[in-house]
Structure formats: C-alpha cells, structure tokens
Design an enzyme around this catalytic site. Structure first.
Site, mmCIF file in Angstrom:
data_model
loop_
_atom_site.group_PDB
_atom_site.id
_atom_site.type_symbol
_atom_site.label_atom_id
_atom_site.label_comp_id
_atom_site.label_asym_id
_atom_site.label_seq_id
_atom_site.Cartn_x
_atom_site.Cartn_y
_atom_site.Cartn_z
ATOM 1 N N SER A 1 -9.651 -0.641 7.277
ATOM 2 C CA SER A 1 -8.966 -0.738 5.816
ATOM 3 C C SER A 1 -8.534 -1.764 5.228
ATOM 4 O O SER A 1 -8.314 -1.860 3.933
ATOM 5 C CB SER A 1 -7.992 0.684 5.828
ATOM 6 O OG SER A 1 -9.001 1.778 5.414
ATOM 7 N N LYS B 1 0.913 -1.030 0.113
ATOM 8 C CA LYS B 1 -0.136 0.135 0.161
ATOM 9 C C LYS B 1 0.959 1.223 0.081
ATOM 10 O O LYS B 1 1.955 1.299 0.579
ATOM 11 C CB LYS B 1 -0.889 0.091 1.486
ATOM 12 C CG LYS B 1 -1.941 0.955 1.442
ATOM 13 C CD LYS B 1 -2.836 0.863 2.449
ATOM 14 C CE LYS B 1 -4.053 1.808 2.685
ATOM 15 N NZ LYS B 1 -4.824 1.501 3.804
ATOM 16 N N SER C 1 -9.583 1.599 2.863
ATOM 17 C CA SER C 1 -9.114 2.188 1.882
ATOM 18 C C SER C 1 -7.773 1.394 1.187
ATOM 19 O O SER C 1 -7.306 1.946 0.187
ATOM 20 C CB SER C 1 -8.219 3.383 2.810
ATOM 21 O OG SER C 1 -7.400 2.826 3.690
HETATM 22 N N1 GLN Z 1 -12.756 3.972 6.437
HETATM 23 C C1 GLN Z 1 -12.206 4.380 7.899
HETATM 24 C C2 GLN Z 1 -12.067 5.771 7.603
HETATM 25 O O1 GLN Z 1 -12.251 6.498 6.666
HETATM 26 C C3 GLN Z 1 -11.125 3.478 8.245
HETATM 27 C C4 GLN Z 1 -9.837 3.767 7.212
HETATM 28 C C5 GLN Z 1 -8.706 3.081 7.486
HETATM 29 O O2 GLN Z 1 -8.868 2.083 8.303
HETATM 30 N N2 GLN Z 1 -7.603 3.565 7.273
HETATM 31 O O3 GLN Z 1 -11.465 6.379 8.689
#
Ligand code: GLN
Length: 479
Positions: free
Chosen positions: A180, A81, A156
C-alpha cells in the site's frame, strides 16, 4: 514576496528554513493554498488542519529566531494517512464505522514527526481500513490520478501518494501491509519505502494484519523518503514487535556509491506485465550495471503463491483485529434491542463491502475444521517464501523486479472483480510476507506517459543498501 518553493524535496525545504531563506509559516500557507486549489478535483485529503499546521509552523519560526536547534524536518509540510492517529483530529480509516471518532493520542510516528519539526497539514484518503489497491473503496470519496482524472492513483495509500505527486506536500506517511505505499507510489511516479517489519513502531496505526503492517514514507525523491525513514524508525516499547536495533542514517546512504553491490534480478511473472513495466525493469537493470553494480538472474520459486498466502493470513488477522469495532467502544452505534443485535447492526451498516468480504473470509479460514487446511497451510508456505529470499540473499545484496504489473489503471475497471484487484499486488506481497524492506523507485514513463518504475527488496534492516541503489537509479532515470 519570496516563493516558498513547495516543489522542492523535503530535505531542501528544511535546509531553506534552517538558513532563513523562507519561513515555515510561509511554506505552510503555500501548502494549504495548493491543497485548497488542487484537492477539490483530486480528493487526496479527508481532513485538513490549517490551524494546527500554522501553529506548528509558527513554533518552528520562533525556535529559529531564538537560535534553538531545528529538527530534521523543521517546517516541512507532511500529510498523514487516515489510519494513523493524530491527536485531536478525526481518524476514520475511510470507514463509516469510525466516522466522528477523534484520536485521543498521537501515533508513535506522528510524535516523531512533531519532534522533528514537521508541519502536519491533514489526513489523507485510503481504501477502507487499507483494504484495496485503488483508493476507490473509501467510504467518503474517490481519489483521482493527478495526470489523468479517469485513472486510479493506486492504493490503499492513494491519498498520500496524490498529495505528494500533485505537489501539495513533499512528504507523506502511508501504511503498507501488502503493497500500500509501493503500488500507489508506482502509479503516481513517486518514491516509497516499506521498512523491515519491526523497523517502525505500529503504535497508533489502526491494525489491519498485525504480522504485516508497517508505516512507510512516501516522497518526491529518494533522499526525502530516506529522511522520512530516519525520523520515524527506531525502538518504541509500546509495540512489542518493534526492534531495538540501532537506526543507521538512511538519507546519508544516498551519497554512497552503489558500485560493487550485487543485485539479483527476478523476472518471474514478467509475462503478465505491461510492456512499459518490462521495459522499465530492463532499463533499470542496465542503469545499475552502468553504476558498477553486478546483476544476476535469480528465481523465487514460491513467490507466485504470495497472493494466495496473503489473502488467507491477512484476512485471518483482519477478522480478529476488526472485532473491536462493536458499536460500543468506537465511532458508529446503531441501537437495537440487545447488545448482540446492536453490534450486528452497527457492523453491517458501518463496514463497506470489501471489508465485510475480508472479515467473512478471515473468519472462515480460522474456523474449526478449516484452520489446518487454510490458515496453517498458508503459514507453512509463508516459510517457504522466506527461505527463497534467504537463498537469494546469501548471494545478492538486494533484489530488483517490478513493483506493479501495470501502470495506473482506470477507475472502476477492477471494482467488480476482486481477484483482478488483488493481482495488482502480486509483486509487493512476497516481501511483505517475508518481513523484508522494499522500496519503489520511479524509472521513466510508459508509452501513454504514465509513470513506471521498479521495486528494490533488501535483507532485513538493510534499508540503507536500498537507498544507495535507489539513488543510483534516480540519477540515471529517463527524463
Ligand atoms: N492491496 C492489498 C490489500 O488489499 C494491500 C493493502 C495494504 O498494503 N494495506 O490487502
């Protein structure tokens, strides 16, 4: 020419390399060809490193030829990532503010992968600074679902999920602050583990919310994900929150029967789930019973407050962490009359709308007069959520529930409605707030043919228990 069999899981590919059935270079070439063929359409990758990949693969082949011992991921192509530092490659967090920044060092997890013989092929797309649940918030490109180009792969870590789900690599790393790695794994039908907070070093992971961030493996099967965790887990003095507890063997746990374990099944919030998701939970519960696991209905009364608590704590931490992007130290710089104006112009241009929203919200909840009412209160409710889990884990070895309330939604569907996007993580946020290990395990498809599955949550540092249960589920999953 022998085929490199890239569709096989990471551990089997590694064994083939070790036995000399195929060369690491051959596998790396196949991975690069697949990415070239499939990615223009899917958008999983932001940057490729073909040269670097072939060089590390050649090194594995030389080591094998000279009889040196091979690492546990020797010759396995891995995608990273793009919020993890890989020395000498761009690390942008899918943000314009870091465009052009090249990481001068490797993240701890990347060092571990290299030492294990993994072949790093490139950096994957994400929502800007990992803030989002659809990978549509990348400043550079949209990532599409491999089974339906009009749907989101989740986020994400959507790029890493698609790289695995589309057979470009058998293993990828993502980061998980509130879901994520788990939610995109659920959307794309792969396995992902969010380790216990402190199990994996955050050194070289660009910080989003430091009390929640963890790096986690995403893989085509349970063993592959467990092997990924075996490689990246363990102490690192450069992250003060990284635990020095010994690391158990996670992949080996996949061979231990689940019989005799006690699992709590949490049905809170199921009324807001799609029928396919509810069905997957019922079928998975039955499958665990068939495997000799006892299941018990449990409740987590404060977990429903997870979304509110998370969006106060995570934004507060993000507003502080992202203060370092000031137009002086990293990436983008929009020159203006004085230092303050330069910083303001750089940040206004460099950050996208969702990141700006979070910085504003986080700054607000930390400001004088609001700190007690919002941040401190959220911190207290976080403790109540932790206590709910403690009560359940006094009686159960693990918890079973949904990972995401829906299967993959359509691109664009939630983009204009932040709250509906935030609700995608309603089930993944509470374990993150409690620092607990959590795992997504695919379990069949819904009536539209989209992947569905379940989330397992464990006691701190009991990832091996999750792997045992996941392995029992995997062998009984509907085909
Ligand atoms: N979707 C959640 C957010 O927008 C978690 C994102 C993540 O785990 N990086 O913060």
């Amino acid at each position: 020419m022998t085929t490199a069999r890239l569709d096989e899981p990471a551990w089997r590919l590694r064994d083939r390399v070790a036995r000399g059935e195929c060369s690491a270079v051959e596998i790396a070439r196949e991975a690069l060809q697949r990415i070239e063929a499939r990615d223009p359409d899917l958008g999983a990758f932001l940057w490729m490193d073909a040269e670097g990949a072939l060089a590390s693969a050649a090194q594995v082949d030389r080591a094998r030829a000279s009889g040196q011992p091979l690492g546990p991921l020797a010759g396995v192509p891995v995608a990273i990532k793009d919020n993890l530092c890989v020395r000498g490659t761009p690390t942008t967090c899918a943000s314009k503010i870091l465009e052009g920044w090249v990481a001068p060092y490797d993240a701890h997890v990347v060092e571990r992968l290299r030492a294990a013989g993994a072949v790093i092929v490139g950096k994957t797309n994400l929502d800007e600074f990992a803030m989002g649940s659809s990978t549509e918030r990348s400043a550079f490109r949209v990532t599409r679902h491999p089974l339906d180009r009009e749907r989101s792969p989740g986020g994400s870590s959507g790029g890493s999920a698609v790289a695995v789900a589309a057979g470009m690599v058998p293993l990828a790393l993502g980061s998980d602050t509130g879901g994520s790695v788990r939610q995109p794994a659920a959307f794309t039908g792969i396995v992902a583990i969010k380790p216990t907070y402190g199990r994996v070093s955050r050194y070289g992971l660009v910080a989003f919310a430091s009390s929640l961030d963890q790096v986690g493996p995403m893989a085509s099967d349970v063993r592959g994900a467990a092997l990924g965790l075996d490689v990246i887990a363990g102490h690192d003095g450069r992250d003060a929150t990284c635990s020095d507890r010994p690391v158990p063997e996670h992949m080996a746990a996949a061979d231990q029967p689940a019989r005799g374990l006690r699992v709590g099944v949490c049905r809170d919030g199921l009324e807001g789930c799609e029928p396919g998701v509810v069905r997957a939970l019922e079928l998975a519960t039955q499958a665990l019973r068939d495997a000799g696991v006892s299941t018990h209905d449990v409740a987590l009364p404060h977990a429903r407050l997870g979304v509110s608590v998370y969006y106060l704590i995570a934004t507060a931490e993000a507003s502080s962490n992202l203060a370092r992007f000031d137009g002086v130290r990293y990436g983008l710089r929009i020159e203006r009359g004085d230092a303050l104006e330069t910083t303001a112009a750089t940040r206004a241009t460099g950050f996208g709308p969702e990141v700006r929203r979070r910085i504003v919200l986080g700054t607000f909840v930390l400001s004088a007069g609001y700190y007690d009412a919002y941040y401190l209160k959220a911190a207290r409710v976080r403790t109540l959520i932790i206590r709910d889990y403690e009560a359940v884990f006094a009686r159960c070895d693990a918890l079973l529930g949904p990972t995401s309330p829906t299967a993959a939604f359509r691109l664009g569907e939630r983009l204009e409605d932040p709250l509906s996007m935030y609700l995608a993580d309603v089930f993944t946020l509470p374990p993150s707030l409690a620092g607990l290990p959590a795992m997504h395990v695919p379990f069949g498809r819904d009536e539209r043919g989209l992947p569905v599955g379940v989330q397992l949550v464990g006691r701190p540092f009991e990832e091996p228990t999750l792997v045992r249960l996941a392995s029992a589920l995997e062998s009984r999953a509907p085909r």
